[in-house]
Enzyme design. Structure first.
Site, PDB file in Angstrom:
ATOM      1  N   GLY A  35      33.234 -11.587  35.207  1.00 31.12           N
ATOM      2  CA  GLY A  35      33.890 -12.701  35.889  1.00 31.12           C
ATOM      3  C   GLY A  35      35.281 -12.855  35.333  1.00 31.12           C
ATOM      4  N   TYR A 105      28.384  -5.830  44.160  1.00 32.11           N
ATOM      5  CA  TYR A 105      28.284  -7.272  43.925  1.00 32.11           C
ATOM      6  C   TYR A 105      27.069  -7.845  44.653  1.00 32.11           C
ATOM      7  CZ  TYR A 105      33.187  -7.109  42.382  1.00 32.11           C
ATOM      8  OH  TYR A 105      34.359  -6.841  41.726  1.00 32.11           O
ATOM      9  N   LYS A 221      52.460  -6.770  36.823  1.00 32.82           N
ATOM     10  CA  LYS A 221      51.808  -5.596  36.242  1.00 32.82           C
ATOM     11  C   LYS A 221      52.018  -4.417  37.199  1.00 32.82           C
ATOM     12  CE  LYS A 221      48.257  -8.269  36.089  1.00 32.82           C
ATOM     13  NZ  LYS A 221      46.861  -8.769  35.996  1.00 32.82           N
ATOM     14  N   GLY A 251      38.402  -4.676  33.243  1.00 31.58           N
ATOM     15  CA  GLY A 251      38.632  -5.803  32.345  1.00 31.58           C
ATOM     16  C   GLY A 251      40.002  -5.807  31.700  1.00 31.58           C
ATOM     17  N   GLY A 253      42.991  -6.157  33.058  1.00 34.26           N
ATOM     18  CA  GLY A 253      43.857  -7.228  33.557  1.00 34.26           C
ATOM     19  C   GLY A 253      43.526  -8.575  32.955  1.00 34.26           C
ATOM     20  N   ASP A 254      42.236  -8.867  32.810  1.00 36.89           N
ATOM     21  CA  ASP A 254      41.834 -10.143  32.203  1.00 36.89           C
ATOM     22  C   ASP A 254      42.198 -10.166  30.720  1.00 36.89           C
ATOM     23  OD1 ASP A 254      40.719 -10.811  34.687  1.00 36.89           O
ATOM     24  OD2 ASP A 254      38.792  -9.916  34.144  1.00 36.89           O
TER      25      ASP A 254
END
Length: 319
Positions: A35, A105, A221, A251, A253-254
């Site tokens: 998430g 998903y 980015k 993950g 980017g987060d």
């Protein structure tokens, strides 16, 4: 008790296939949390910030696992809602450094999609310096869309900086739907972190123009994994990525967002924020799952020292 950072959005149970094995042939899976907002929450908590996560999970084993894992990262879940009528979303994916990741998903009708404006109250934001959300949340449902705008209002009322990452996922809708639902949120945020491809989807061909009427800070980015930060006051700074072996790119980017926002909270200048962001991302892509590589503050300092000693990636000022 107040929290320095409030994040709001979807958290799912992640079932990650054994490394390198295509999803259809995988026999072993590792459980974790996925998430976008919960990843940022975990990243900021590990870096020493007090973080609160707002969202919904189902009253099921997956939901209990998600909340337990967030608490284990140091994230406050005291305001999370356990929904007895809807399941926790599940994300199933494989992992490979050199090909596209297969992601499935199971989120239709999930508890997260039932987020509503009524769930969000002013007291949840008391004392917050930063509020973070992504474009995934308003795309989950009409009520979640309205809740995102309510979140922006409450962040403004609390005097918090609103951070926004479009985080476009094409399985949630076509480009025109993203432009309609997510595009207007760009101008409402104080800090935007977006891929240049995402800005193109959202109809922003000139990122610099967004600063005129929207956020005071815009981080773009690029496709080559470098990033440029544009601000109204300090101009533009460019940061190449740190050169590291990639185990799992999901993950990144987060992780980048967590590093950059931590820099802002610590009062770092733009080059410092970009360096922290690039370092956290570089650590995360060397590990499986979205959160395994997230460092604590001492780990980040060590990584920055090591990267700097090798001369890896030098930021430049764009005139």
């Amino acid at each position: 008790m107040s929290a320095e950072v409030v994040v709001c959005g979807e958290a799912m149970l992640l079932m990650l296939a054994e490394p390198g094995v295509p999803l259809e042939h995988a026999l072993s899976f590792r459980r974790s949390v996925a998430g976008a907002e919960s990843n940022v929450a975990a990243g900021l908590a590990r870096l020493g910030h007090s973080v609160r996560w707002l969202g919904r999970v189902g009253d099921d084993p997956a939901g209990r696992s998600v909340l337990a894992q967030l608490r284990a990262q140091g994230v406050d879940t005291g305001y999370a809602v356990t929904d007895p009528e809807a399941p926790t979303g599940v994300l199933i994916r494989d992992s490979h450094p050199a090909r596209a990741i297969d992601v499935q998903y199971l989120r239709a009708g999930s508890a997260a999609s039932r987020l509503s404006p009524e769930q969000l109250e002013p007291g949840m934001f008391e004392g917050a310096r930063l509020v973070h959300v992504t474009g995934i949340t308003p795309m989950l449902s009409e009520s979640a869309h309205r809740a995102t705008w309510r979140l922006a209002e409450l962040a403004r009322a609390a005097g918090a900086v609103l951070s926004f990452d479009p985080n476009i996922r094409h399985k949630l809708g076509p480009p025109d739907r993203w432009r309609e639902i997510v595009g207007p949120l760009l101008a409402r945020a104080d800090v935007v972190l977006a891929g240049e491809d995402e800005l193109e989807v959202l109809g922003v061909p000139d990122p610099a123009a967004l600063l005129e009427s929207g956020p005071g800070t815009l981080v773009v980015k690029h496709r080559d994994k470098s990033a440029t930060c544009l601000t109204r006051d300090a101009g533009a700074h460019h940061r190449p990525p740190f050169d590291v072996p990639v185990t799992d790119p999901v993950g990144a980017g987060d992780a980048f967002a967590a590093g950059f926002l931590s820099g802002l909270l610590h009062g770092s200048d733009t080059p410092g924020c970009l360096s922290r962001a690039a370092a956290v991302a570089a650590l995360v892509v060397q590990c499986p799952t979205d959160t395994d590589g997230l460092p604590d503050r001492a780990g980040l300092d060590r990584a920055l020292a090591a990267f700097t000693s090798t001369g890896a990636g030098t930021e430049t000022v764009i005139r």
